[in-house]
Write an enzyme that holds these catalytic residues in place. Structure first.
Site, short mmCIF file in Angstrom:
data_model
loop_
_atom_site.label_atom_id
_atom_site.label_comp_id
_atom_site.label_asym_id
_atom_site.label_seq_id
_atom_site.Cartn_x
_atom_site.Cartn_y
_atom_site.Cartn_z
N ASP A 32 0.96 -1.11 0.10
CA ASP A 32 0.09 0.01 0.05
C ASP A 32 0.83 1.28 -0.07
O ASP A 32 1.85 1.34 0.58
CB ASP A 32 -1.04 0.03 1.25
CG ASP A 32 -2.16 0.87 1.12
OD1 ASP A 32 -2.39 1.40 -0.20
OD2 ASP A 32 -2.70 1.03 2.25
N ASN A 80 -11.28 -2.29 -5.43
CA ASN A 80 -10.42 -0.97 -6.23
C ASN A 80 -11.03 -0.58 -7.40
O ASN A 80 -10.55 0.35 -8.07
CB ASN A 80 -8.97 -1.66 -6.54
CG ASN A 80 -8.13 -1.70 -5.09
OD1 ASN A 80 -7.23 -2.56 -4.86
ND2 ASN A 80 -8.17 -0.69 -4.24
C1 IPE Z 1 -5.49 -2.49 -0.32
O1 IPE Z 1 -5.32 -1.28 -0.45
C2 IPE Z 1 -5.56 -3.26 -1.62
C3 IPE Z 1 -4.34 -3.46 -2.22
C4 IPE Z 1 -3.09 -3.14 -1.55
C5 IPE Z 1 -4.14 -4.05 -3.56
P1 IPE Z 1 -6.27 -0.20 -0.61
O2 IPE Z 1 -5.49 1.12 -0.63
O3 IPE Z 1 -7.14 -0.23 -1.58
O4 IPE Z 1 -7.01 0.01 0.78
P2 IPE Z 1 -7.86 1.02 1.72
O5 IPE Z 1 -8.75 1.47 0.76
O6 IPE Z 1 -6.87 1.83 2.26
O7 IPE Z 1 -8.44 0.24 2.88
C1 IPE Z 2 -1.71 0.16 -3.36
O1 IPE Z 2 -1.46 1.37 -3.49
C2 IPE Z 2 -1.85 -0.36 -4.65
C3 IPE Z 2 -3.37 -0.84 -5.12
C4 IPE Z 2 -4.25 -0.61 -4.28
C5 IPE Z 2 -3.67 -1.17 -6.39
P1 IPE Z 2 -2.57 2.75 -3.44
O2 IPE Z 2 -3.02 2.84 -4.77
O3 IPE Z 2 -3.61 2.31 -2.66
O4 IPE Z 2 -1.68 3.62 -2.89
P2 IPE Z 2 -2.42 4.75 -1.86
O5 IPE Z 2 -2.77 4.02 -0.65
O6 IPE Z 2 -3.82 5.65 -2.38
O7 IPE Z 2 -1.12 5.86 -1.33
MG MG Z 3 -4.11 2.53 -0.59
#
Ligand code: IPE
Ligand code: IPE
Ligand code: MG
Length: 267
Positions: A32, A80
């Site tokens: 993340d 997502n």
């Molecule tokens: C979890 O991260 C999903 C992945 C890393 C693929 P998110 O960024 O989607 O989760 P939330 O929204 O912070 O809970």
């Molecule tokens: C994790 O990074 C990757 C996916 C969820 C695909 P994020 O895209 O959630 O990055 P932040 O949390 O918005 O910084």
């Molecule tokens: Mg994230």
């Protein structure tokens, strides 16, 4: 296989602090912080996802060299899809591109790749690359790399319950036969040992629908580092911290040793 030397800021070789006998067999990672990393740099969020891929390559190698047997990463959740379509499409294209470019190397390193999640909504091109990558590497036994895409823990549990209900209504099983083992055998991770360690980067302290059943007794390590800045050093820190835990599973044991963060060698 050796880890090589990984030094902290005080020039201590971190790899020397690893207890080779207590290496987790299965590590799960919620990668993340890609978007925040890019935004911080004044770049579009998609740059963060690209950068995240090179970090993942390093962590696959590091976990394999350490002696882990399975690495399961969260790459795209069922939630997502709510992101702007431009970002979703970028991620889908990135999965195809990375697989196409990396699959030979993954295969040469005797790694088996598997995808966990509902692949139905993905474009045919991606589904084809996934299927050919899985079959190319299916006999590689050194290391298993699971990629969770369009994965949701609740959906997985509901699907397992539905399968068991169907088997029960057709008379294949009796309701009284449903137990943890049978339930487990209906999950997408069937046959896999539960992860001993879950790492989440970017400081978020939640599961975000990841492996809800499988993480029941996993040790959780939250790293404040954003995924694109994560590296072998941060990974070893997580392993050392894990090794200091006292895994009681509801029982009673001696007091835990000091955690990595409290120890003198932390940088
Ligand atoms: C979890 O991260 C999903 C992945 C890393 C693929 P998110 O960024 O989607 O989760 P939330 O929204 O912070 O809970
Ligand atoms: C994790 O990074 C990757 C996916 C969820 C695909 P994020 O895209 O959630 O990055 P932040 O949390 O918005 O910084
Ligand atoms: Mg994230």
């Amino acid at each position: 296989m050796s880890l090589g030397e990984i030094f902290d800021k005080k020039n201590n070789d971190l790899s020397k602090r690893i207890d080779k006998k207590k290496v987790p067999e299965h590590v799960a990672i919620i990668m993340d912080g890609n978007g925040r990393w890019a935004t911080k740099k004044g770049l579009p969020r998609t740059y963060g996802h690209k950068q995240g891929v090179s970090v993942l390559k390093k962590i696959i190698k590091a976990s394999k060299n350490l002696g882990c047997k399975v690495l399961t990463v969260y790459a795209f959740s069922t939630e997502n899809w709510t992101r702007p379509s431009k970002e979703v499409n970028f991620l889908i294209n990135l999965f195809s591109e990375v697989l196409r470019n990396q699959i030979e190397e993954i295969h040469e390193e005797a790694t088996r790749i598997k995808f966990i999640g509902d692949l139905t909504p993905f474009p045919e091109t991606l589904k084809k690359i996934i299927s050919s990558s899985e079959s190319l590497t299916k006999n590689n036994n050194d290391f298993l790399f699971n990629v969770c895409v369009n994965y949701g823990g609740r959906q997985e549990i509901v699907k397992a319950a539905r399968e068991l209900a169907l088997k029960s209504s057709s008379g294949e099983i009796k309701p009284s036969e449903v137990n943890e083992e049978l339930f487990n055998s209906e999950l997408l991770t069937r046959g896999l040992k539960d992860p001993e360690l879950l790492i989440r980067t970017s400081g978020e302290k939640r599961l975000s629908n990841f492996l809800l059943w499988q993480l029941a007794y996993s040790e959780i390590y939250i790293s404040d580092v954003l995924w694109p800045e994560f590296n072998e050093y941060e990974f070893l820190k997580a392993i050392i911290d894990y090794q200091s835990r006292n895994r009681r599973f509801g029982g009673i044991e001696s007091l835990p040793k000091e955690s990595f963060e409290d120890s003198q060698c932390s940088s």
